[in-house]
Design a protein around this motif. Sequence first.
Motif, PDB file in Angstrom:
ATOM      1  N   SER A 127       0.818  -1.218   0.000  1.00 50.66           N
ATOM      2  CA  SER A 127       0.000   0.000   0.000  1.00 50.66           C
ATOM      3  C   SER A 127       0.850   1.266   0.000  1.00 50.66           C
ATOM      4  O   SER A 127       0.404   2.318  -0.466  1.00 50.66           O
ATOM      5  CB  SER A 127      -0.941  -0.008   1.209  1.00 50.66           C
ATOM      6  OG  SER A 127      -0.194  -0.118   2.420  1.00 50.66           O
ATOM      7  N   ASP A 128       2.072   1.194   0.535  1.00 53.98           N
ATOM      8  CA  ASP A 128       2.949   2.364   0.525  1.00 53.98           C
ATOM      9  C   ASP A 128       3.446   2.697  -0.873  1.00 53.98           C
ATOM     10  O   ASP A 128       3.958   3.790  -1.108  1.00 53.98           O
ATOM     11  CB  ASP A 128       4.142   2.136   1.452  1.00 53.98           C
ATOM     12  CG  ASP A 128       3.728   2.078   2.921  1.00 53.98           C
ATOM     13  OD1 ASP A 128       2.642   2.616   3.236  1.00 53.98           O
ATOM     14  OD2 ASP A 128       4.459   1.483   3.734  1.00 53.98           O
ATOM     15  N   PRO A 193      -0.391   7.478  -1.235  1.00 57.48           N
ATOM     16  CA  PRO A 193       1.075   7.575  -1.295  1.00 57.48           C
ATOM     17  C   PRO A 193       1.526   8.419  -2.483  1.00 57.48           C
ATOM     18  O   PRO A 193       1.130   8.179  -3.625  1.00 57.48           O
ATOM     19  CB  PRO A 193       1.514   6.114  -1.460  1.00 57.48           C
ATOM     20  CG  PRO A 193       0.391   5.313  -0.919  1.00 57.48           C
ATOM     21  CD  PRO A 193      -0.860   6.093  -1.218  1.00 57.48           C
ATOM     22  N   GLY A 194       2.344   9.425  -2.192  1.00 54.40           N
ATOM     23  CA  GLY A 194       2.919  10.253  -3.243  1.00 54.40           C
ATOM     24  C   GLY A 194       2.009  11.326  -3.794  1.00 54.40           C
ATOM     25  O   GLY A 194       2.407  12.055  -4.710  1.00 54.40           O
ATOM     26  N   ALA A 195       0.779  11.448  -3.296  1.00 58.48           N
ATOM     27  CA  ALA A 195      -0.172  12.422  -3.846  1.00 58.48           C
ATOM     28  C   ALA A 195      -0.110  13.724  -3.048  1.00 58.48           C
ATOM     29  O   ALA A 195       0.055  13.702  -1.829  1.00 58.48           O
ATOM     30  CB  ALA A 195      -1.585  11.858  -3.810  1.00 58.48           C
ATOM     31  N   LEU A 200       4.339  12.173 -11.270  1.00 57.82           N
ATOM     32  CA  LEU A 200       3.619  10.923 -11.500  1.00 57.82           C
ATOM     33  C   LEU A 200       2.518  11.112 -12.542  1.00 57.82           C
ATOM     34  O   LEU A 200       2.324  10.254 -13.417  1.00 57.82           O
ATOM     35  CB  LEU A 200       3.020  10.418 -10.186  1.00 57.82           C
ATOM     36  CG  LEU A 200       2.417   9.013 -10.227  1.00 57.82           C
ATOM     37  CD1 LEU A 200       3.500   7.978 -10.463  1.00 57.82           C
ATOM     38  CD2 LEU A 200       1.679   8.711  -8.931  1.00 57.82           C
ATOM     39  N   CYS A 201       1.796  12.227 -12.468  1.00 57.21           N
ATOM     40  CA  CYS A 201       0.749  12.502 -13.458  1.00 57.21           C
ATOM     41  C   CYS A 201       1.349  12.685 -14.842  1.00 57.21           C
ATOM     42  O   CYS A 201       0.785  12.214 -15.842  1.00 57.21           O
ATOM     43  CB  CYS A 201      -0.039  13.742 -13.047  1.00 57.21           C
ATOM     44  SG  CYS A 201      -1.034  13.515 -11.549  1.00 57.21           S
ATOM     45  N   LEU A 202       2.499  13.373 -14.907  1.00 58.40           N
ATOM     46  CA  LEU A 202       3.160  13.552 -16.196  1.00 58.40           C
ATOM     47  C   LEU A 202       3.598  12.216 -16.772  1.00 58.40           C
ATOM     48  O   LEU A 202       3.455  11.964 -17.979  1.00 58.40           O
ATOM     49  CB  LEU A 202       4.359  14.484 -16.036  1.00 58.40           C
ATOM     50  CG  LEU A 202       5.165  14.783 -17.307  1.00 58.40           C
ATOM     51  CD1 LEU A 202       4.291  15.469 -18.339  1.00 58.40           C
ATOM     52  CD2 LEU A 202       6.390  15.636 -16.982  1.00 58.40           C
ATOM     53  N   ALA A 203       4.116  11.326 -15.918  1.00 59.17           N
ATOM     54  CA  ALA A 203       4.522  10.002 -16.375  1.00 59.17           C
ATOM     55  C   ALA A 203       3.329   9.211 -16.906  1.00 59.17           C
ATOM     56  O   ALA A 203       3.421   8.520 -17.927  1.00 59.17           O
ATOM     57  CB  ALA A 203       5.200   9.245 -15.240  1.00 59.17           C
ATOM     58  N   ALA A 204       2.180   9.320 -16.215  1.00 58.24           N
ATOM     59  CA  ALA A 204       0.976   8.618 -16.665  1.00 58.24           C
ATOM     60  C   ALA A 204       0.496   9.147 -18.010  1.00 58.24           C
ATOM     61  O   ALA A 204       0.114   8.375 -18.901  1.00 58.24           O
ATOM     62  CB  ALA A 204      -0.126   8.749 -15.614  1.00 58.24           C
TER      63      ALA A 204
END
Length: 300
Positions: A127-128, A193-195, A200-204
Amino acid sequence: MNTLTLLQLRSFLSQMRHHEEEHATVTKLSALGIAMQALMDAYDSFLHLSVAAPVQVLNTYSFAVVSMLKFSLFALVEIRYLLLIWRHQHQHMFAEGWEAVRQELSRVYAQFYGALVGGLILIFIASDYLDFVALLMQAYWLPQIIHDVRHGSKNSFTHFFIFSITATRSLQFLYLWGCPAGIFDGEIYPHLPGAPSFELCLAAVLLQVMQVSLMVSQRRLGPRWFVPWLCLPHVYNYRRFLQAPPLGSECVICMLEITSEDGVQIVTTPCEHRFHVSCLERWMDVKMECPTCRRQLPPM
């Protein structure tokens, strides 16, 4: 989420109707790619149900409705689509009798629901690292790209299906990991986690752009255009010329005469039947068999 889920239902039903009305073959589809999307929607259903259950002071009916819609999409539409693909890709099993079909179908169900339970356990344990797991699941078009390369197929999905599914699934990811004022703010529900994470959004988004661009280019340039020739599987050469076409021969697809002036427009099948290349390409979008003798054809 209600709107996005209804759009996904509409997209899947439209794609399934396309195969029925256009007689397009479902053997071009990757069962693994559809299974990945079904797993994503099953996890979404569990997520919204868990969000709705513990908090009684809030109006959580909307979460329950999303959970119901996601469950309907997963259990009634995507599983049916997955079984349709399996049936067309394993037609030889039906010649062996119902017992063989039942055993193979039981194995498919066991694998899918085993992956569903195993994924839930993995999400709980890791979950982490939920952000990386969610990003990895955004690669749901990759199995179809690899399937098209291996089998030399194209036009697997309609443009509407590709773009609508990509947009709806990306919007959910961007909300969860991009919106700074979402419901997972630490007050009622814990932080993701990480939000929020712009990286991360750019990678997606880049991952989705790469996948969709490859799928669209496969339709226009061929399913294997980006694969080095050393890595290509054996491919039958439809444009081989054994001799000039006999006088009076015609393409049985368009019923027009095949002449020596056609040049590179003539293709020859392994069973020595000749057609116009555009005619055979349209035919193979529907059936991978010779229009003359019904022999199975390799990809073009």
